[in-house]
Design an enzyme around this catalytic site. Sequence first.
Site, PDB file in Angstrom:
ATOM      1  N   GLU A 166       1.094  -0.866  -0.218  1.00  0.00           N
ATOM      2  CA  GLU A 166       0.127   0.148  -0.587  1.00  0.00           C
ATOM      3  C   GLU A 166       0.688   1.365   0.204  1.00  0.00           C
ATOM      4  OE1 GLU A 166      -1.913   3.608   1.922  1.00  0.00           O
ATOM      5  OE2 GLU A 166       0.010   2.662   2.417  1.00  0.00           O
ATOM      6  N   HIS A 196      -6.612 -11.374   8.331  1.00  0.00           N
ATOM      7  CA  HIS A 196      -5.504  -9.727   8.493  1.00  0.00           C
ATOM      8  C   HIS A 196      -5.805  -8.678   9.851  1.00  0.00           C
ATOM      9  CE1 HIS A 196      -4.410  -5.931   7.620  1.00  0.00           C
ATOM     10  NE2 HIS A 196      -5.858  -5.123   7.946  1.00  0.00           N
ATOM     11  N   CYS A 221      -4.861  -3.632   2.149  1.00  0.00           N
ATOM     12  CA  CYS A 221      -4.057  -4.607   2.642  1.00  0.00           C
ATOM     13  C   CYS A 221      -3.611  -6.220   1.743  1.00  0.00           C
ATOM     14  CB  CYS A 221      -4.297  -4.844   3.893  1.00  0.00           C
ATOM     15  SG  CYS A 221      -3.943  -3.399   4.677  1.00  0.00           S
TER      16      CYS A 221
HETATM   17  N1  CAA Z   1     -10.044  -0.858  28.493  1.00  0.00           N
HETATM   18  C1  CAA Z   1     -10.573  -1.894  27.683  1.00  0.00           C
HETATM   19  N2  CAA Z   1     -11.382  -1.196  26.308  1.00  0.00           N
HETATM   20  C2  CAA Z   1     -11.875   0.207  26.605  1.00  0.00           C
HETATM   21  C3  CAA Z   1     -11.014   0.860  27.081  1.00  0.00           C
HETATM   22  C4  CAA Z   1     -10.193   0.451  28.265  1.00  0.00           C
HETATM   23  N3  CAA Z   1      -9.741   1.338  29.382  1.00  0.00           N
HETATM   24  N4  CAA Z   1     -11.360   1.848  26.441  1.00  0.00           N
HETATM   25  C5  CAA Z   1     -11.775   2.198  25.260  1.00  0.00           C
HETATM   26  N5  CAA Z   1     -11.840   0.160  25.123  1.00  0.00           N
HETATM   27  C6  CAA Z   1     -12.473  -0.343  24.071  1.00  0.00           C
HETATM   28  C7  CAA Z   1     -13.651   0.014  23.398  1.00  0.00           C
HETATM   29  O1  CAA Z   1     -15.052  -0.474  23.638  1.00  0.00           O
HETATM   30  C8  CAA Z   1     -13.814  -0.505  22.558  1.00  0.00           C
HETATM   31  O2  CAA Z   1     -13.948  -1.730  21.543  1.00  0.00           O
HETATM   32  P1  CAA Z   1     -14.859  -2.403  21.346  1.00  0.00           P
HETATM   33  O3  CAA Z   1     -14.319  -2.524  19.889  1.00  0.00           O
HETATM   34  O4  CAA Z   1     -15.258  -4.273  21.213  1.00  0.00           O
HETATM   35  O5  CAA Z   1     -16.557  -1.979  20.875  1.00  0.00           O
HETATM   36  C9  CAA Z   1     -12.402  -0.650  21.627  1.00  0.00           C
HETATM   37  O6  CAA Z   1     -11.711  -0.059  23.089  1.00  0.00           O
HETATM   38  C10 CAA Z   1     -12.038   0.982  20.522  1.00  0.00           C
HETATM   39  O7  CAA Z   1     -12.274   2.297  21.515  1.00  0.00           O
HETATM   40  P2  CAA Z   1     -12.996   2.976  19.670  1.00  0.00           P
HETATM   41  O8  CAA Z   1     -14.027   2.250  19.003  1.00  0.00           O
HETATM   42  O9  CAA Z   1     -13.581   3.760  21.176  1.00  0.00           O
HETATM   43  O10 CAA Z   1     -11.876   3.318  19.811  1.00  0.00           O
HETATM   44  P3  CAA Z   1     -11.818   4.632  18.496  1.00  0.00           P
HETATM   45  O11 CAA Z   1     -12.482   5.658  17.891  1.00  0.00           O
HETATM   46  O12 CAA Z   1      -9.887   5.946  19.113  1.00  0.00           O
HETATM   47  O13 CAA Z   1     -11.277   4.063  17.020  1.00  0.00           O
HETATM   48  C11 CAA Z   1     -10.111   2.383  15.743  1.00  0.00           C
HETATM   49  C12 CAA Z   1     -10.966   2.560  17.751  1.00  0.00           C
HETATM   50  C13 CAA Z   1     -11.528   2.688  14.463  1.00  0.00           C
HETATM   51  C14 CAA Z   1      -9.739   0.724  14.975  1.00  0.00           C
HETATM   52  C15 CAA Z   1      -9.589   3.129  15.307  1.00  0.00           C
HETATM   53  O14 CAA Z   1      -8.121   3.311  16.065  1.00  0.00           O
HETATM   54  C16 CAA Z   1      -8.679   3.687  13.913  1.00  0.00           C
HETATM   55  O15 CAA Z   1      -9.488   4.154  12.890  1.00  0.00           O
HETATM   56  N6  CAA Z   1      -8.229   2.780  13.203  1.00  0.00           N
HETATM   57  C17 CAA Z   1      -7.362   2.386  11.878  1.00  0.00           C
HETATM   58  C18 CAA Z   1      -8.895   2.411  10.725  1.00  0.00           C
HETATM   59  C19 CAA Z   1      -8.375   0.770  10.724  1.00  0.00           C
HETATM   60  O16 CAA Z   1      -8.298  -0.376  11.145  1.00  0.00           O
HETATM   61  N7  CAA Z   1      -9.672  -0.612  10.688  1.00  0.00           N
HETATM   62  C20 CAA Z   1     -10.025  -1.992  10.836  1.00  0.00           C
HETATM   63  C21 CAA Z   1     -10.695  -1.902   9.271  1.00  0.00           C
HETATM   64  S1  CAA Z   1      -9.634  -1.917   7.990  1.00  0.00           S
HETATM   65  C22 CAA Z   1      -9.437  -2.640   7.080  1.00  0.00           C
HETATM   66  O17 CAA Z   1      -8.586  -4.251   8.526  1.00  0.00           O
HETATM   67  C23 CAA Z   1      -7.570  -2.337   6.678  1.00  0.00           C
HETATM   68  C24 CAA Z   1      -6.797  -1.461   7.406  1.00  0.00           C
HETATM   69  O18 CAA Z   1      -5.448  -2.572   7.622  1.00  0.00           O
HETATM   70  C25 CAA Z   1      -6.705  -0.051   7.400  1.00  0.00           C
END
Ligand code: CAA
Length: 391
Positions: A83, A237, A115
């Site tokens: 990528e 993945h 990916c």
């Molecule tokens: N203790 C334990 N768990 C906690 C916590 C704590 N103190 N605080 C939060 N959490 C949990 C939340 O409950 C949530 O769990 P669930 O998903 O099971 O509900 C988890 O931590 C993540 O919290 P948020 O959703 O609030 O986190 P965020 O808004 O920061 O977003 C994300 C998470 C969307 C993955 C972000 O990191 C992101 O945008 N990542 C990049 C995109 C990505 O990786 N997407 C994956 C699918 S796409 C793909 O696979 C292709 C690729 O490689 C990009």
Amino acid sequence: MSNNSAVGIHDLSFATTEFVLSHEALAEYNGTEIGKYHIGIGQRSMSVPAADEDIVTLAAAAAAPIIAKHGNERIRTVVFATESSIDQAKAAGIYVHSLLGLQSACRVVELKQACYGATAALQFAIGLVKRDPDQQVLVIASDVSKYDLDSPGESTQGAAAVAMLVSADPALVRIENASGLFTADVMDFWRPNYRSTALVDGQESVQAYLQAVEGSWKDYGEQGGRTLEQFAAFCYHQPFTKMAYKAHRHLLNYAGFDTDKDDIERAIGQTVAYNTVVGNSYTASVYLALAALLDQADDLTDRPIGFLSYGSGSVAEFFAGTVVPGYQQHLRTEANLEVIARRKPVDYAGYRELHERSFPADGGDHPTPAQTTGPFRFAGLSGHKRLYQAR
Ligand code: CAA
């Protein structure tokens, strides 16, 4: 060999970066509760490239041990999936071809689909080997995952390269013919040519991934694939390791099975060890999951493994591989642990400085500081050309 003979992964080697940033250091800087990283997304640290590392140096470092062991006489194709490409025209694999001294009677191309690219590379390689079983194909997945500083994606960054030698009568994993495919035009994650960091709609991307799991599994069944209970484990993945658990729970539910926590742990638990400390390595990630599984599982001889490869945008593929008797003798477990353990911790300020580095586009001489201790380095730019050195 007939067209039905086994073709698959004969050798697998990976490399990662000079530096590592712990999620504790990131959490301390941005005030995130560490449980969100360790438990919520399942990540403990991320590989950070030195100023003189890129997808080429990582790829060459991953592939060099394979060439040292098997020679290059039978390799007539190199497919480089990424990528994080470094040039709009020239395939990054040509630099690797040169650094490794591969023969000139060789085709080299680059493949892109976020990916997913390395899985397309693997399938194309299998087709080439079936056409001429004397040939081998070097498949390389190499990526540096980079999101904007202080964005939600930042904690899921990482970098690594996996090199796989695809051949007839493979020593590690035979890839089966049945394959489930899924494509949908979604804007969950993308990177326009003018950006060095990816754009992502995080929650949308998770949903798009789960939709793709359903779609590729459905097609896999229609193509005569195995049933779910036949698999010993599943390599997904892993943009962050928690995603594999979410995806498998979703698949079990979709296929009408109980979503028992222990069953999910048995299916996924041994695939996450490398990705949890390396971070997202995009195209390489599903094959890092395979490396972790083969390195850790007791004995997988003749057991089928399910693979779910997802690339945003989106393309997904569900396919299966069977582990070859005697595979344990061909693993690189010690080397795999060493490339992870040798990384030097970088503090938050050091990571931020590396993240913010960019090159002027003026065609001048722009050497990079000598930071990496790996076998290959990206020495800088001169006259708009990238300069590489082998040690
Ligand atoms: N203790 C334990 N768990 C906690 C916590 C704590 N103190 N605080 C939060 N959490 C949990 C939340 O409950 C949530 O769990 P669930 O998903 O099971 O509900 C988890 O931590 C993540 O919290 P948020 O959703 O609030 O986190 P965020 O808004 O920061 O977003 C994300 C998470 C969307 C993955 C972000 O990191 C992101 O945008 N990542 C990049 C995109 C990505 O990786 N997407 C994956 C699918 S796409 C793909 O696979 C292709 C690729 O490689 C990009």
